[in-house]
Design a protein around this motif. Structure first.
Motif, PDB file in Angstrom:
ATOM      1  N   UNK A 348       0.825  -1.210   0.000  1.00  7.45           N
ATOM      2  CA  UNK A 348       0.000   0.000   0.000  1.00  7.45           C
ATOM      3  C   UNK A 348       0.860   1.261   0.000  1.00  7.45           C
ATOM      4  N   UNK A 349       1.873   1.289   0.859  1.00  8.22           N
ATOM      5  CA  UNK A 349       2.737   2.459   0.924  1.00  8.22           C
ATOM      6  C   UNK A 349       3.485   2.703  -0.379  1.00  8.22           C
ATOM      7  N   UNK A 350       4.034   1.633  -0.956  1.00 13.67           N
ATOM      8  CA  UNK A 350       4.760   1.769  -2.214  1.00 13.67           C
ATOM      9  C   UNK A 350       3.844   2.308  -3.317  1.00 13.67           C
ATOM     10  N   UNK A 351       2.615   1.797  -3.352  1.00 14.33           N
ATOM     11  CA  UNK A 351       1.686   2.230  -4.395  1.00 14.33           C
ATOM     12  C   UNK A 351       1.284   3.681  -4.205  1.00 14.33           C
ATOM     13  N   UNK A 352       1.010   4.079  -2.978  1.00 19.84           N
ATOM     14  CA  UNK A 352       0.615   5.454  -2.720  1.00 19.84           C
ATOM     15  C   UNK A 352       1.711   6.442  -3.084  1.00 19.84           C
ATOM     16  N   UNK A 353       2.934   6.154  -2.664  1.00 20.33           N
ATOM     17  CA  UNK A 353       4.036   7.052  -2.981  1.00 20.33           C
ATOM     18  C   UNK A 353       4.347   7.047  -4.475  1.00 20.33           C
ATOM     19  N   UNK A 354       4.168   5.908  -5.125  1.00 22.60           N
ATOM     20  CA  UNK A 354       4.361   5.860  -6.575  1.00 22.60           C
ATOM     21  C   UNK A 354       3.332   6.727  -7.292  1.00 22.60           C
ATOM     22  N   UNK A 355       2.093   6.689  -6.822  1.00 28.01           N
ATOM     23  CA  UNK A 355       1.058   7.538  -7.417  1.00 28.01           C
ATOM     24  C   UNK A 355       1.389   9.013  -7.218  1.00 28.01           C
ATOM     25  N   UNK A 356       1.842   9.372  -6.014  1.00 27.99           N
ATOM     26  CA  UNK A 356       2.222  10.764  -5.758  1.00 27.99           C
ATOM     27  C   UNK A 356       3.391  11.182  -6.644  1.00 27.99           C
ATOM     28  N   UNK A 357       4.361  10.294  -6.812  1.00 27.83           N
ATOM     29  CA  UNK A 357       5.514  10.608  -7.650  1.00 27.83           C
ATOM     30  C   UNK A 357       5.094  10.842  -9.099  1.00 27.83           C
ATOM     31  N   UNK A 358       4.167  10.029  -9.585  1.00 27.43           N
ATOM     32  CA  UNK A 358       3.700  10.189 -10.968  1.00 27.43           C
ATOM     33  C   UNK A 358       3.001  11.534 -11.143  1.00 27.43           C
ATOM     34  N   UNK A 359       2.142  11.900 -10.192  1.00 31.68           N
ATOM     35  CA  UNK A 359       1.416  13.169 -10.298  1.00 31.68           C
ATOM     36  C   UNK A 359       2.379  14.349 -10.276  1.00 31.68           C
ATOM     37  N   UNK A 360       3.316  14.350  -9.333  1.00 31.63           N
ATOM     38  CA  UNK A 360       4.270  15.451  -9.250  1.00 31.63           C
ATOM     39  C   UNK A 360       5.165  15.490 -10.483  1.00 31.63           C
ATOM     40  N   UNK A 361       5.554  14.326 -10.990  1.00 27.14           N
ATOM     41  CA  UNK A 361       6.394  14.291 -12.179  1.00 27.14           C
ATOM     42  C   UNK A 361       5.668  14.889 -13.375  1.00 27.14           C
ATOM     43  N   UNK A 362       4.396  14.576 -13.536  1.00 27.67           N
ATOM     44  CA  UNK A 362       3.633  15.097 -14.672  1.00 27.67           C
ATOM     45  C   UNK A 362       3.602  16.625 -14.638  1.00 27.67           C
ATOM     46  N   UNK A 363       3.312  17.204 -13.485  1.00 26.39           N
ATOM     47  CA  UNK A 363       3.250  18.658 -13.390  1.00 26.39           C
ATOM     48  C   UNK A 363       4.626  19.292 -13.574  1.00 26.39           C
ATOM     49  N   UNK A 364       5.640  18.758 -12.901  1.00 28.19           N
ATOM     50  CA  UNK A 364       6.979  19.350 -12.982  1.00 28.19           C
ATOM     51  C   UNK A 364       7.586  19.172 -14.362  1.00 28.19           C
ATOM     52  N   UNK A 365       7.392  18.008 -14.972  1.00 31.86           N
ATOM     53  CA  UNK A 365       7.913  17.782 -16.316  1.00 31.86           C
ATOM     54  C   UNK A 365       7.214  18.684 -17.318  1.00 31.86           C
ATOM     55  N   UNK A 366       5.908  18.899 -17.124  1.00 30.20           N
ATOM     56  CA  UNK A 366       5.189  19.811 -18.008  1.00 30.20           C
ATOM     57  C   UNK A 366       5.742  21.228 -17.930  1.00 30.20           C
ATOM     58  N   UNK A 367       6.015  21.720 -16.718  1.00 33.19           N
ATOM     59  CA  UNK A 367       6.595  23.056 -16.579  1.00 33.19           C
ATOM     60  C   UNK A 367       7.980  23.119 -17.207  1.00 33.19           C
ATOM     61  N   UNK A 368       8.755  22.074 -17.038  1.00 32.09           N
ATOM     62  CA  UNK A 368      10.099  22.039 -17.610  1.00 32.09           C
ATOM     63  C   UNK A 368      10.066  22.084 -19.131  1.00 32.09           C
ATOM     64  N   UNK A 369       9.210  21.266 -19.740  1.00 35.10           N
ATOM     65  CA  UNK A 369       9.142  21.244 -21.200  1.00 35.10           C
ATOM     66  C   UNK A 369       8.612  22.565 -21.749  1.00 35.10           C
ATOM     67  N   UNK A 370       7.678  23.191 -21.047  1.00 38.86           N
ATOM     68  CA  UNK A 370       7.166  24.473 -21.530  1.00 38.86           C
ATOM     69  C   UNK A 370       8.252  25.544 -21.462  1.00 38.86           C
ATOM     70  N   UNK A 371       9.085  25.506 -20.429  1.00 34.71           N
ATOM     71  CA  UNK A 371      10.171  26.480 -20.338  1.00 34.71           C
ATOM     72  C   UNK A 371      11.157  26.300 -21.489  1.00 34.71           C
ATOM     73  N   UNK A 372      11.434  25.053 -21.870  1.00 32.82           N
ATOM     74  CA  UNK A 372      12.320  24.803 -23.010  1.00 32.82           C
ATOM     75  C   UNK A 372      11.693  25.336 -24.299  1.00 32.82           C
ATOM     76  N   UNK A 373      10.390  25.139 -24.439  1.00 33.63           N
ATOM     77  CA  UNK A 373       9.681  25.648 -25.616  1.00 33.63           C
ATOM     78  C   UNK A 373       9.787  27.166 -25.700  1.00 33.63           C
ATOM     79  N   UNK A 374       9.591  27.852 -24.572  1.00 35.27           N
ATOM     80  CA  UNK A 374       9.656  29.301 -24.574  1.00 35.27           C
ATOM     81  C   UNK A 374      11.081  29.793 -24.806  1.00 35.27           C
ATOM     82  N   UNK A 375      12.068  29.087 -24.265  1.00 35.58           N
ATOM     83  CA  UNK A 375      13.458  29.459 -24.534  1.00 35.58           C
ATOM     84  C   UNK A 375      13.761  29.398 -26.019  1.00 35.58           C
ATOM     85  N   UNK A 376      13.373  28.313 -26.661  1.00 34.77           N
ATOM     86  CA  UNK A 376      13.645  28.154 -28.089  1.00 34.77           C
ATOM     87  C   UNK A 376      12.897  29.184 -28.930  1.00 34.77           C
TER      88      UNK A 376
END
Length: 384
Positions: A348-376
């Motif tokens: 249960x703990x592994x699954x919960x933290x994995x779900x949290x990691x996926x959600x945070x990764x999606x948001x943070x990766x999205x911000x990162x890729x958008x910043x690269x787009x704006x830089x270019x």
């Protein structure tokens, strides 16, 4: 008989031959980047082994051995004592409403959905450079949306007439709290950070001193201490009967903390602008604020896009610290679900933290890729 040299004279251009297969395409790229020498070959095989050792167990746990359906913990227990069960996604599915809304009343969750929809519909065109009506869109997102979202989430009662029932912020939780803190901190810290950066470079001693003291104070204090002071200690210094909502205190603390770091990022961009830009602006007769608004700040902010987005990403991840003051954001809501015996399993703990990691990764990766787009898109000779 004398020797006669015979020469062949080509009367037409020879056909173009394709490059060798070993130098083009995927094979050529691998020969050049992965297997160009003995050392690179060994490092490539070691990296492949390391990636296999990490990725395969993850895939095995998250997908192959995962449990996708079930009503309780029995579905997520390993049937064979000698094997390990995979991720219990059935538990995530059962708790998904709490992960998104927290303890927000079920009958009123449509209000949160409206806020989510408004946020996406206003943010997406604002981030698209080619979208029309940028000024109107910015006003709707920065002025109208916060007001509407406030009354939708907290409620609105006019006398005895109830438009939306009041929902205390203590009932908020999950992704709702994470996004409220992150978006408020991001939107509010950027202009405040710009003002502090300009104040630190000001020629007026009082303004410069105040800006330096503010920046160095907040940069020298951990965010945990800021949250603790704003939530626990601040009410002790307020006059009797004066109280502030806990979420409001957290928002103020996070905004002030983030603005200090944002100020230093912006100041780095201001210092990178050549002195000739300032002199050219003054030669045109521009005063301080028109010069900053029209010439200096657009160039400075463009140069420090990576630093700004990096600060935003750090702020988004730091929202998990609000758990120490009793606010259950996404990670806090996941941790509180571990106390439910109905879903208590070794995974249960592994699954919960994995779900949290996926959600945070999606948001943070999205911000990162958008910043690269704006830089270019915005770079005009600065990119190397």
């Amino acid at each position: 008989m004398a020797n006669v040299d015979i020469f062949q004279v080509r009367t037409h251009e020879a056909p173009l031959l394709p490059a060798p297969v070993s130098t083009t395409g995927a094979i050529g790229w691998m020969r050049q980047n992965l297997f160009s020498s003995v050392g690179n070959t060994l490092l490539t095989f070691f990296g492949m082994y390391l990636a296999y050792s990490i990725i395969m167990p993850f895939i095995q746990f998250a997908f192959i051995d995962a449990i996708w359906t079930g009503d309780n913990r029995e579905a997520c227990l390993a049937t064979d004592p000698n094997t390990h069960a995979g991720a219990c996604w059935a538990y995530v599915k059962a708790y998904l409403p709490q992960f998104i809304y927290g303890r927000y009343p079920e009958m009123e969750r449509y209000r949160v959905d409206i806020v989510y929809a408004m946020f996406v519909l206003l943010l997406v065109p604002l981030l698209m450079p080619s979208a029309p009506q940028k000024t109107l869109n910015a006003i709707l997102f920065l002025v109208v949306f916060p007001i509407v979202a406030y009354f939708l989430l907290t409620g609105l009662e006019i006398g005895d007439f109830v438009v939306f029932p009041i929902v205390e912020t203590a009932q908020w939780g999950g992704l709702l709290v994470t996004l409220v803190i992150a978006v408020t901190g991001i939107v509010a810290s950027l202009p405040l950070g710009i003002a502090l950066a300009l104040g630190r470079r000001s020629q007026m001693p009082i303004i410069k001193l105040v800006s330096i003291i503010f920046i160095e104070f907040w940069r020298g204090v951990p965010l945990i201490t800021v949250l603790f002071m704003s939530s626990v200690m601040l009410p002790l210094f307020l006059p009797e009967g004066v109280t502030f909502d806990k979420l409001l205190r957290v928002l103020i603390g996070v905004t002030l903390f983030s603005s200090a770091y944002m100020a230093e990022v912006v100041r780095g961009g201001l210092q990178a602008i050549p002195k000739g830009q300032y002199e050219g602006a003054m030669a045109l007769g521009l005063r301080f604020w028109p010069m900053m608004y029209l010439i200096i700040l657009p160039q400075a902010l463009k140069l420090v896009i990576p630093g700004i987005v990096n600060t935003f990403i750090g702020l988004f991840k730091d929202t998990t610290l609000v758990l120490i003051v009793g606010m259950f954001d996404l990670l806090g809501q996941i941790q509180s679900s571990f106390s439910d015996p109905n879903w208590s399993t070794p995974t249960q703990g592994h699954t919960g933290y994995l779900f949290a990691a996926i959600v945070f990764f999606v948001f943070c990766f999205g911000m990162s890729r958008y910043s690269i787009f704006m830089e270019n898109k915005l770079h005009t000779g600065h990119k190397r």
